[in-house]
Motif scaffolding. Sequence first.
Motif, PDB file in Angstrom:
ATOM      1  N   LYS A 120       0.596  -1.099  -0.134  1.00  0.00           N
ATOM      2  CA  LYS A 120       0.041   0.077   0.083  1.00  0.00           C
ATOM      3  C   LYS A 120       0.806   1.106   0.005  1.00  0.00           C
ATOM      4  CE  LYS A 120      -2.664  -1.240   3.621  1.00  0.00           C
ATOM      5  NZ  LYS A 120      -2.138  -2.656   3.642  1.00  0.00           N
ATOM      6  N   SER A 146      -0.092   3.503  -4.172  1.00  0.00           N
ATOM      7  CA  SER A 146      -1.455   3.559  -4.673  1.00  0.00           C
ATOM      8  C   SER A 146      -1.805   2.721  -5.795  1.00  0.00           C
ATOM      9  CB  SER A 146      -2.045   4.954  -4.728  1.00  0.00           C
ATOM     10  OG  SER A 146      -1.311   5.427  -6.156  1.00  0.00           O
ATOM     11  N   ASN A 150      -7.547   3.029  -4.729  1.00  0.00           N
ATOM     12  CA  ASN A 150      -7.441   1.736  -4.019  1.00  0.00           C
ATOM     13  C   ASN A 150      -7.969   0.456  -4.707  1.00  0.00           C
ATOM     14  OD1 ASN A 150      -6.834   3.163  -1.406  1.00  0.00           O
ATOM     15  ND2 ASN A 150      -8.806   3.684  -1.438  1.00  0.00           N
TER      16      ASN A 150
END
Length: 306
Positions: free
Chosen positions: A180, A183, A212
């Motif tokens: 993460k 992105s 996401n």
Amino acid sequence: MKQFEFNYSKKFYCIADKCKHNCCKGWQIAVDKKTACKYLQFANTDQRFKNCLDGQFFKMENNSCPFLDGDNLCHVIKNYGDKSLSKTCKTHPRFKSFFSNRTETGLGLYCEQAGRIILSSKPKMKPVLVKDDFKKRAIVGFERKVFAFRKKALLIAQDRTLTIENRLLLLEQLANIDLKKNSFNKWLEIFSSLDKLSVNQFTFNQVEKNENFAPIIIGFDREAEQLLSYLIFRHISRAIDLLDLRVRLAFVILSFKMINHIFILSKEQSLENLVEVCRFYSSEIETSDDNIYCLLDEIESLISFI
């Protein structure tokens, strides 16, 4: 040397002219020297074999193998039998993982029929012994770590008491790499910059941007488990050190999430469409060491060495 094949392998057969993505189109097809010599001999009596080679590859005609007939069947097989095929054609769509005391042979998801068999299989994926010369060979030290790490990952991926989402969370903890940090849009940019390898109409550039990754597949737990297992067996087995084990597991997770994202946002959520998304991903990523290593390097760059 022990030889293993995965427990779904015996179900596989080529669907030939019924295949929507014929493996005789859109690829450079390598020809081994032995086969090339054989085809030069065939050229004495069969015009199809004259000027069929371009160096170490078949001379493609309209992006197709010169032996692909109008009925989408192979001229070589129809007239000379399977034994006259090149090594590439004989082994496709198989891949092999080599160890000091064993080899493991699986099917690649870039073949749509292989994808159907793998993703729809009910038993947990595992390698099955098919041949043994009974000669004892020692396992190289690091291979023990590969098998142990792979076993841990598979126990998580195949734990049917857990949701797919929870299995992924545990796999992420095992990899201990935070994907993460990039992105989804950053990952999409990286995927879009990779070499385009086939004649797919769909490309990573067509995937809609988002901050996401899409939520995990709902209602496709069995298929998701088989996909995770396939990725673990195929990619973790190639690790060369402890760091590479973690990086390759993170690559497995990233691959699953990208396939899941494209599938979730597609118009049709069915087994056939999941097979097609996996086929697209595999043909664009898994058939290129350069593309794989580009992603592995990006994943490794996310690690903080403190």
